[in-house]
Design an enzyme around this catalytic site. Structure first.
Site, mmCIF file in Angstrom:
data_model
loop_
_atom_site.group_PDB
_atom_site.id
_atom_site.type_symbol
_atom_site.label_atom_id
_atom_site.label_comp_id
_atom_site.label_asym_id
_atom_site.label_seq_id
_atom_site.Cartn_x
_atom_site.Cartn_y
_atom_site.Cartn_z
ATOM 1 N N LYS A 190 -8.456 8.694 6.488
ATOM 2 C CA LYS A 190 -9.118 8.183 7.704
ATOM 3 C C LYS A 190 -9.908 6.908 7.369
ATOM 4 O O LYS A 190 -9.917 6.457 6.232
ATOM 5 C CB LYS A 190 -9.998 9.278 8.309
ATOM 6 C CG LYS A 190 -9.240 10.604 8.577
ATOM 7 C CD LYS A 190 -8.190 10.465 9.667
ATOM 8 C CE LYS A 190 -7.168 11.598 9.689
ATOM 9 N NZ LYS A 190 -7.666 12.935 9.919
HETATM 10 C C1 LIG Z 1 -7.388 14.391 10.293
HETATM 11 C C2 LIG Z 1 -7.311 14.972 11.649
HETATM 12 C C3 LIG Z 1 -8.104 16.074 12.072
HETATM 13 C C4 LIG Z 1 -9.077 16.785 11.194
HETATM 14 O O1 LIG Z 1 -8.614 16.977 9.951
HETATM 15 P P1 LIG Z 1 -9.444 17.373 8.666
HETATM 16 O O2 LIG Z 1 -8.451 17.071 7.590
HETATM 17 O O3 LIG Z 1 -9.750 18.828 8.794
HETATM 18 O O4 LIG Z 1 -10.689 16.545 8.550
HETATM 19 C C5 LIG Z 1 -7.998 16.477 13.378
HETATM 20 N N1 LIG Z 1 -7.197 15.854 14.257
HETATM 21 C C6 LIG Z 1 -6.446 14.796 13.912
HETATM 22 C C7 LIG Z 1 -5.611 14.129 14.940
HETATM 23 C C8 LIG Z 1 -6.466 14.351 12.586
HETATM 24 O O5 LIG Z 1 -5.678 13.304 12.247
#
Ligand SMILES: *Cc1c(COP(=O)(O)O)cnc(C)c1O
Length: 392
Positions: A190
């Site tokens: 992210k």
């Molecule tokens: C990354 C992501 C999450 C949350 O993911 P974690 O790996 O648990 O932090 C939730 N929704 C989307 C669309 C994501 O890309």
């Protein structure tokens, strides 16, 4: 056009964190301090995220999935309820409803933005609908003004999954100011990372307190919430919560990374603009459309391959690009196609746009530490592959 292969020596990933010495030092400082979990770094990180997006409260969790789970709890989602989301997202966006005993309902996407279609969303509402989880897919905010209006008309809670859109704006205001609760993820792919981590921002004090309870076993020391008080050691468990806490090492990394967010987003936007400039005039390649109200923070860059124009389409392009060490990917498989969801009765979900999208989409590498040469390698490789696939 000659077909000289680009001489890359290692696979270019689709996403990657950028960690500097000052990030490392921030984590080391915590390790030498008195608190390595639930200490002052958590408050600092939460304050930084809340201030950045312009929200009143922020609550940090061990990951974004736990944060979504907590948001569903705070929204009062439970057995018998329905929660509407998009099929083109990561599993967590709908699993969080399942965790609370509710039923996810998938509303189809629009084929221009790839985000949930507000009209399809509205027609999916029933007497059982409790919440909506719109997802800012690729970093482009959903049409949140239309969605919050629909939610208000039906008394629904909006939990915006902004895992892709930290730093993005809609109608000039940061994502994080629109929904009842907004989730950001700090996973390494992210925009900025805490290793693993998630944050819910909200302006609502009730949700804020519920989120804090859920993060730590449903325990409270707040006299106003307790039935009795046996002494200074005393606490009460008033809800069934979990241990979803973030450590101070993670929070320190996250806070240090937040200082770089604007620079990272700027670089992502520049790379995306370069891709669009390179591909928009190429017949059969579909570049991402941007809604006039949305300014994306570009988590993902999706290039779609028209099946009519390219023999073997996206699947062939995927393999050809991987062979050239361009680490393309596909985001995402429509969730209702997963065996677990099919076993729950989702075999006949009607989302033709999600299907068409899934069959044609390819994610190109995009992350702030890509060099200009990396970007040009991607562009040259895509052009070469597109050219040879038309000749076939
Ligand atoms: C990354 C992501 C999450 C949350 O993911 P974690 O790996 O648990 O932090 C939730 N929704 C989307 C669309 C994501 O890309």
């Amino acid at each position: 056009m000659e077909t000289t292969r680009i001489a890359r020596t290692a696979m270019l990933p689709y996403g990657k964190q950028a960690i500097d010495e000052d990030d490392i030092q921030a984590v080391v400082d915590v390790l030498r301090s008195d608190f390595i979990t639930q200490g002052p770094a958590i408050d600092r990180f939460e304050r930084k995220v809340a201030d950045y997006v312009g929200a009143r409260y922020a609550v940090a969790f061990c990951n974004g999935t736990a944060a979504l789970h907590a948001a569903c709890f705070a929204a009062g989602v439970g057995p018998g309820d329905e929660v509407i989301t998009t099929p083109i997202t990561f599993l967590a966006s709908s699993n969080c409803a399942l965790y609370m005993g509710a039923r996810p309902v998938f509303a189809d996407i629009k084929l221009d933005t790839y985000n949930i279609d507000p009209d399809r969303l509205a027609s999916a509402i029933t007497a059982k609908t409790k919440a909506i989880i719109p997802v800012d897919f690729t970093g482009q905010p959903v049409e949140i003004d239309r969605i919050t209006k629909i939610a208000q008309d039906h008394g629904l809670v909006v939990i915006q999954d902004a895992a892709h859109s930290l730093g993005a704006t809609y109608s000039g205001r940061k994502v994080g100011q629109y929904a009842d609760m907004t989730m950001f993820s700090f996973h390494p792919v992210k925009h900025v990372t805490s290793g693993e981590g998630g944050v819910i921002v909200t302006d609502n004090e009730h949700y804020y307190k519920q989120l804090q309870l859920f993060r730590s076993h449903g325990m409270t020391r707040d006299a106003a919430l307790m039935q009795q008080n046996d002494g200074p050691w005393y606490y009460e468990m008033i809800e069934l919560g979990y241990n979803f806490r973030m450590t101070d090492m993670q929070a320190a990394l996250g806070a240090s990374q937040m200082d770089k967010l604007d620079r990272f987003v700027q670089r992502r936007r520049a790379i995306a603009a370069r891709y669009t400039e390179a591909f928009s005039s190429m017949e059969g390649l579909i570049v991402p459309y941007q809604h006039p109200n949305a300014e994306s923070s570009w988590h993902l860059y999706i290039l779609r391959w028209d099946e009519q124009q390219f023999i073997e389409g996206r699947n062939r392009a995927f393999q050809e690009l991987r062979d050239r060490l361009i680490g393309v990917h596909v985001h995402y498989i429509p969730i209702y196609k997963q065996p677990y969801y099919r076993s729950l009765g989702y075999a006949n979900v009607d989302c033709p746009n999600a299907e068409e999208y899934y069959n044609t989409a390819l994610t190109l590498p995009l992350y702030p530490s890509m060099t200009d040469q990396d970007v040009e390698d991607v562009i040259d490789s895509v052009k070469e592959v597109a050219f040879t696939m038309k000749e076939m």
